[in-house]
Design a protein around this motif. Structure first.
Motif, PDB file in Angstrom:
ATOM      1  N   GLU A 104     -53.699  16.160   6.669  1.00 25.62           N
ATOM      2  CA  GLU A 104     -53.138  16.894   7.812  1.00 25.62           C
ATOM      3  C   GLU A 104     -51.747  17.436   7.481  1.00 25.62           C
ATOM      4  O   GLU A 104     -51.410  18.569   7.851  1.00 25.62           O
ATOM      5  CB  GLU A 104     -53.059  15.969   9.024  1.00 25.62           C
ATOM      6  CG  GLU A 104     -52.567  16.647  10.293  1.00 25.62           C
ATOM      7  CD  GLU A 104     -53.522  17.714  10.811  1.00 25.62           C
ATOM      8  OE1 GLU A 104     -53.056  18.628  11.524  1.00 25.62           O
ATOM      9  OE2 GLU A 104     -54.727  17.636  10.496  1.00 25.62           O
ATOM     10  N   HIS A 105     -50.936  16.649   6.789  1.00 30.52           N
ATOM     11  CA  HIS A 105     -49.584  17.076   6.426  1.00 30.52           C
ATOM     12  C   HIS A 105     -49.626  18.308   5.535  1.00 30.52           C
ATOM     13  O   HIS A 105     -48.904  19.288   5.761  1.00 30.52           O
ATOM     14  CB  HIS A 105     -48.850  15.933   5.715  1.00 30.52           C
ATOM     15  CG  HIS A 105     -47.446  16.266   5.331  1.00 30.52           C
ATOM     16  ND1 HIS A 105     -47.108  16.845   4.122  1.00 30.52           N
ATOM     17  CD2 HIS A 105     -46.265  16.110   6.000  1.00 30.52           C
ATOM     18  CE1 HIS A 105     -45.807  17.030   4.060  1.00 30.52           C
ATOM     19  NE2 HIS A 105     -45.273  16.591   5.177  1.00 30.52           N
ATOM     20  N   ARG A 108     -50.839  21.470   7.390  1.00 33.95           N
ATOM     21  CA  ARG A 108     -49.799  22.059   8.233  1.00 33.95           C
ATOM     22  C   ARG A 108     -48.804  22.867   7.400  1.00 33.95           C
ATOM     23  O   ARG A 108     -48.352  23.941   7.818  1.00 33.95           O
ATOM     24  CB  ARG A 108     -49.073  20.964   9.023  1.00 33.95           C
ATOM     25  CG  ARG A 108     -49.884  20.364  10.162  1.00 33.95           C
ATOM     26  CD  ARG A 108     -49.091  19.287  10.903  1.00 33.95           C
ATOM     27  NE  ARG A 108     -49.861  18.695  11.976  1.00 33.95           N
ATOM     28  CZ  ARG A 108     -49.988  19.211  13.189  1.00 33.95           C
ATOM     29  NH1 ARG A 108     -49.355  20.339  13.487  1.00 33.95           N
ATOM     30  NH2 ARG A 108     -50.712  18.618  14.110  1.00 33.95           N
ATOM     31  N   ALA A 111     -50.492  26.065   6.424  1.00 30.61           N
ATOM     32  CA  ALA A 111     -50.606  26.948   7.589  1.00 30.61           C
ATOM     33  C   ALA A 111     -49.281  27.656   7.863  1.00 30.61           C
ATOM     34  O   ALA A 111     -49.264  28.845   8.222  1.00 30.61           O
ATOM     35  CB  ALA A 111     -51.048  26.153   8.817  1.00 30.61           C
ATOM     36  N   ARG A 132     -57.247  30.156   7.284  1.00 34.86           N
ATOM     37  CA  ARG A 132     -57.101  29.234   8.413  1.00 34.86           C
ATOM     38  C   ARG A 132     -58.421  28.509   8.692  1.00 34.86           C
ATOM     39  O   ARG A 132     -58.425  27.308   9.016  1.00 34.86           O
ATOM     40  CB  ARG A 132     -56.617  29.980   9.651  1.00 34.86           C
ATOM     41  CG  ARG A 132     -55.215  30.544   9.518  1.00 34.86           C
ATOM     42  CD  ARG A 132     -54.764  31.210  10.810  1.00 34.86           C
ATOM     43  NE  ARG A 132     -53.615  32.056  10.611  1.00 34.86           N
ATOM     44  CZ  ARG A 132     -52.361  31.625  10.462  1.00 34.86           C
ATOM     45  NH1 ARG A 132     -52.105  30.330  10.482  1.00 34.86           N
ATOM     46  NH2 ARG A 132     -51.374  32.489  10.290  1.00 34.86           N
ATOM     47  N   THR A 139     -59.994  19.794   7.417  1.00 36.62           N
ATOM     48  CA  THR A 139     -59.316  18.755   8.196  1.00 36.62           C
ATOM     49  C   THR A 139     -60.088  18.282   9.421  1.00 36.62           C
ATOM     50  O   THR A 139     -59.766  17.215   9.957  1.00 36.62           O
ATOM     51  CB  THR A 139     -57.929  19.248   8.661  1.00 36.62           C
ATOM     52  OG1 THR A 139     -58.086  20.463   9.424  1.00 36.62           O
ATOM     53  CG2 THR A 139     -57.022  19.526   7.458  1.00 36.62           C
TER      54      THR A 139
END
Length: 221
Positions: A104-105, A108, A111, A132, A139
């Motif tokens: 997730e880190h 992000r 993104a 995206r 994820t």
């Protein structure tokens, strides 16, 4: 329309894989490398500055390139873009092996980089959307979460596209030269379509194209 469109995207992506689209989108970042500066976030490790990526990559080129050139903004932007591509490819290849927090880190961080590249027009809307969606695929914890994420991305880009079209139409409506051209366009089409013989040995389509082009030039003067 959207309800039909989103499943069709998901089915297509399952058939050919998101990887091909992601690779094309990353290639676009590299191809446009001389157009604008790179975003500030790409780095050798999460949170580091792009200058670190430049310093890490610079020794590879030192034997053949003047060292002064390696610290120019253009060179550092190039190294940062190269590092972004490398990070993105590595993430998509290894996401399944990461723990949820690390995955997730990094998603992000990528993104955020995509945001900047898209704002600076180094990625088209379609390329950014593909990346995206790739992040969502990497994820999402469940198929339902994946479907919701894809639907939200598609809805966002549909809305953005509609807004851009509306702005373009509003701009054209206030453009006097464009309005002059549109006033004459229908008359020229009707005239050419009614002609029994076309001059200069041209086809009807070619002659119509010539007339409309001449009218556009005249309207802009």
């Amino acid at each position: 329309m959207r309800a039909r469109f989103v499943p069709s995207i998901v089915k297509h992506r399952r058939a050919v894989g998101v990887a091909a689209g992601v690779a094309l989108a990353l290639t676009a970042v590299s191809y446009d490398s001389r157009r604008v500066d790179a975003p500030s976030t790409p780095a050798p490790a999460a949170g580091a500055a792009p200058a670190a990526a430049a310093r890490a990559a610079a020794p590879e080129f030192a034997p053949t390139v003047d060292a002064a050139l390696l610290v120019t903004p253009e060179a550092q932007a190039h190294f940062a873009r190269e590092h972004f591509q490398s990070r993105a490819r590595a993430f998509f290849a290894q996401a399944a092996a990461l723990d949820a927090a690390a995955r997730e880190h990094e998603a992000r961080a990528l993104a955020a980089d995509i945001d900047v590249y898209e704002q600076r027009r180094m990625l088209s809307a379609g390329e950014a959307m593909t990346l995206r969606i790739g992040l969502v695929d990497a994820t999402a914890a469940t198929p339902a979460e994946r479907a919701d994420g894809v639907a939200a991305i598609v809805a966002r880009y549909e809305s953005d596209g509609q807004q851009r079209e509306a702005r373009w139409l509003a701009q054209q409506a206030s453009d006097s030269a464009f309005q002059r051209y549109k006033t004459r366009e229908s008359a020229i089409v009707a005239e050419v379509m009614a002609m029994a013989q076309i001059p200069d040995g041209l086809s009807r389509d070619d002659y119509l194209r010539r007339r409309l082009e001449a009218e556009r030039v005249a309207a802009m003067q």
